[in-house]
Design a protein around this motif. Structure first.
Motif, PDB file in Angstrom:
ATOM      1  N   SER A   8       0.850  -1.185   0.000  1.00  0.00           N
ATOM      2  CA  SER A   8       0.000   0.000   0.000  1.00  0.00           C
ATOM      3  C   SER A   8       0.888   1.238   0.000  1.00  0.00           C
ATOM      4  N   LEU A   9       0.305   2.380  -0.307  1.00  0.00           N
ATOM      5  CA  LEU A   9       1.060   3.629  -0.344  1.00  0.00           C
ATOM      6  C   LEU A   9       1.733   3.912   0.997  1.00  0.00           C
ATOM      7  N   GLY A  10       1.019   3.691   2.092  1.00  0.00           N
ATOM      8  CA  GLY A  10       1.588   3.904   3.420  1.00  0.00           C
ATOM      9  C   GLY A  10       2.783   3.009   3.699  1.00  0.00           C
ATOM     10  N   SER A  11       2.732   1.762   3.208  1.00  0.00           N
ATOM     11  CA  SER A  11       3.858   0.837   3.389  1.00  0.00           C
ATOM     12  C   SER A  11       5.082   1.285   2.608  1.00  0.00           C
ATOM     13  N   TRP A  12       4.875   1.836   1.411  1.00  0.00           N
ATOM     14  CA  TRP A  12       6.002   2.338   0.631  1.00  0.00           C
ATOM     15  C   TRP A  12       6.731   3.409   1.409  1.00  0.00           C
ATOM     16  N   LYS A  13       5.978   4.280   2.072  1.00  0.00           N
ATOM     17  CA  LYS A  13       6.584   5.384   2.807  1.00  0.00           C
ATOM     18  C   LYS A  13       7.404   4.879   3.995  1.00  0.00           C
ATOM     19  N   THR A  14       7.044   3.732   4.530  1.00  0.00           N
ATOM     20  CA  THR A  14       7.770   3.177   5.671  1.00  0.00           C
ATOM     21  C   THR A  14       9.211   2.824   5.307  1.00  0.00           C
ATOM     22  N   TYR A  15       9.424   2.314   4.103  1.00  0.00           N
ATOM     23  CA  TYR A  15      10.752   1.825   3.719  1.00  0.00           C
ATOM     24  C   TYR A  15      11.434   2.631   2.612  1.00  0.00           C
ATOM     25  N   HIS A  16      10.743   3.622   2.074  1.00  0.00           N
ATOM     26  CA  HIS A  16      11.290   4.405   0.970  1.00  0.00           C
ATOM     27  C   HIS A  16      11.011   5.889   1.199  1.00  0.00           C
ATOM     28  N   THR A  17      11.725   6.711   0.449  1.00  0.00           N
ATOM     29  CA  THR A  17      11.442   8.134   0.433  1.00  0.00           C
ATOM     30  C   THR A  17      10.507   8.393  -0.738  1.00  0.00           C
ATOM     31  N   LEU A  18       9.349   8.994  -0.463  1.00  0.00           N
ATOM     32  CA  LEU A  18       8.403   9.353  -1.515  1.00  0.00           C
ATOM     33  C   LEU A  18       8.389  10.868  -1.646  1.00  0.00           C
ATOM     34  N   LYS A  19       8.409  11.351  -2.892  1.00  0.00           N
ATOM     35  CA  LYS A  19       8.368  12.786  -3.134  1.00  0.00           C
ATOM     36  C   LYS A  19       7.410  13.067  -4.291  1.00  0.00           C
ATOM     37  N   VAL A  20       6.398  13.914  -4.046  1.00  0.00           N
ATOM     38  CA  VAL A  20       5.482  14.312  -5.111  1.00  0.00           C
ATOM     39  C   VAL A  20       6.255  15.208  -6.069  1.00  0.00           C
ATOM     40  N   ILE A  21       6.281  14.817  -7.357  1.00  0.00           N
ATOM     41  CA  ILE A  21       7.000  15.612  -8.359  1.00  0.00           C
ATOM     42  C   ILE A  21       6.060  16.183  -9.420  1.00  0.00           C
ATOM     43  N   GLY A  22       4.781  15.887  -9.311  1.00  0.00           N
ATOM     44  CA  GLY A  22       3.802  16.400 -10.264  1.00  0.00           C
ATOM     45  C   GLY A  22       2.514  15.605 -10.171  1.00  0.00           C
ATOM     46  N   ASN A  23       1.692  15.723 -11.211  1.00  0.00           N
ATOM     47  CA  ASN A  23       0.457  14.932 -11.275  1.00  0.00           C
ATOM     48  C   ASN A  23       0.109  14.669 -12.737  1.00  0.00           C
ATOM     49  N   ILE A  24      -0.806  13.736 -12.960  1.00  0.00           N
ATOM     50  CA  ILE A  24      -1.134  13.306 -14.325  1.00  0.00           C
ATOM     51  C   ILE A  24      -1.846  14.379 -15.143  1.00  0.00           C
ATOM     52  N   HIS A  25      -2.381  15.398 -14.489  1.00  0.00           N
ATOM     53  CA  HIS A  25      -3.091  16.464 -15.204  1.00  0.00           C
ATOM     54  C   HIS A  25      -2.152  17.578 -15.652  1.00  0.00           C
ATOM     55  N   ASP A  26      -1.249  17.983 -14.795  1.00  0.00           N
ATOM     56  CA  ASP A  26      -0.334  19.084 -15.103  1.00  0.00           C
ATOM     57  C   ASP A  26       0.988  18.615 -15.706  1.00  0.00           C
ATOM     58  N   ASN A  27       1.403  17.392 -15.404  1.00  0.00           N
ATOM     59  CA  ASN A  27       2.720  16.897 -15.832  1.00  0.00           C
ATOM     60  C   ASN A  27       2.656  15.470 -16.373  1.00  0.00           C
ATOM     61  N   PRO A  28       1.794  15.169 -17.354  1.00  0.00           N
ATOM     62  CA  PRO A  28       1.689  13.782 -17.843  1.00  0.00           C
ATOM     63  C   PRO A  28       2.990  13.265 -18.453  1.00  0.00           C
ATOM     64  N   GLU A  29       3.838  14.181 -18.914  1.00  0.00           N
ATOM     65  CA  GLU A  29       5.111  13.769 -19.523  1.00  0.00           C
ATOM     66  C   GLU A  29       6.027  13.049 -18.537  1.00  0.00           C
ATOM     67  N   LEU A  30       5.843  13.268 -17.251  1.00  0.00           N
ATOM     68  CA  LEU A  30       6.682  12.592 -16.251  1.00  0.00           C
ATOM     69  C   LEU A  30       6.468  11.081 -16.264  1.00  0.00           C
ATOM     70  N   ILE A  31       5.277  10.658 -16.621  1.00  0.00           N
ATOM     71  CA  ILE A  31       4.976   9.220 -16.711  1.00  0.00           C
ATOM     72  C   ILE A  31       5.139   8.727 -18.135  1.00  0.00           C
ATOM     73  N   ILE A  32       4.645   9.487 -19.124  1.00  0.00           N
ATOM     74  CA  ILE A  32       4.686   9.068 -20.512  1.00  0.00           C
ATOM     75  C   ILE A  32       6.115   8.851 -20.984  1.00  0.00           C
ATOM     76  N   ASN A  33       7.031   9.750 -20.638  1.00  0.00           N
ATOM     77  CA  ASN A  33       8.436   9.620 -21.052  1.00  0.00           C
ATOM     78  C   ASN A  33       9.104   8.397 -20.468  1.00  0.00           C
ATOM     79  N   ARG A  34       8.596   7.881 -19.358  1.00  0.00           N
ATOM     80  CA  ARG A  34       9.202   6.709 -18.703  1.00  0.00           C
ATOM     81  C   ARG A  34       8.976   5.448 -19.537  1.00  0.00           C
ATOM     82  N   GLU A  35       7.973   5.411 -20.408  1.00  0.00           N
ATOM     83  CA  GLU A  35       7.670   4.201 -21.186  1.00  0.00           C
ATOM     84  C   GLU A  35       8.612   4.022 -22.372  1.00  0.00           C
ATOM     85  N   LYS A  36       9.262   5.088 -22.826  1.00  0.00           N
ATOM     86  CA  LYS A  36      10.102   5.031 -24.036  1.00  0.00           C
ATOM     87  C   LYS A  36      11.432   4.377 -23.755  1.00  0.00           C
TER      88      LYS A  36
END
Length: 146
Positions: A118-146
């Motif tokens: 779950s999202l909460g479990s990820w935070k327990t063992y990793h550093t999570l940082k919001v870097i954008g969202n799918i509405h304002d910054n879709p390129e952050l996810i789309i570019n990862r597929e190439k």
């Protein structure tokens, strides 16, 4: 401890700005209800007043109840950077509701959920940082597929 049921959306009045509050469905339209106040008319009589904005339905996002490593609230559709420096692991994923787990999870674009945590479990063992969202910054996810 009280769980916040909070939403954000872009509204017709301010289409480029995020607004925060509660979502109310009236007919086939969604309204973001914000800026609540209680007006005391007398000792026994009070009224609740709030402002409503017509929300853009595709932008409605629910708060997950989890904050990133910088204290920023994480919402549905946010794009987060996942870091685990101990294992030299860095990834980027979007926040999405995982129906099978019944909790918020992390998903790479076009792929299954990252791990079975779950999202909460990820935070327990990793550093999570919001870097954008799918509405304002879709390129952050789309570019990862190439």
């Amino acid at each position: 401890m009280e769980r916040k049921n909070l939403f954000r959306a872009k509204c017709q009045t301010f289409p480029k700005e995020w607004m925060y509050g509660q979502i109310i469905e009236v007919g086939r339209k969604y309204y973001l209800c914000h800026e609540f106040c209680i007006i005391e008319l007398s000792e026994d009589e009070k009224i609740l007043r709030a402002n409503f904005e017509l929300a853009q339905p595709k932008t409605i996002s629910q708060y997950t109840g989890v904050k990133d490593s910088n204290g920023v609230g994480i919402y549905e559709g946010d794009i987060v950077e996942i870091r685990d420096l101990k294992h030299n692991y860095i990834n980027i994923a979007k926040v999405k509701w995982n129906e099978e787990m019944g909790s918020w999870g992390l998903q790479e674009k076009g792929k299954d959920f990252v791990g079975v945590y779950s999202l909460g479990s990820w935070k327990t063992y990793h550093t999570l940082k919001v870097i954008g969202n799918i509405h304002d910054n879709p390129e952050l996810i789309i570019n990862r597929e190439k």
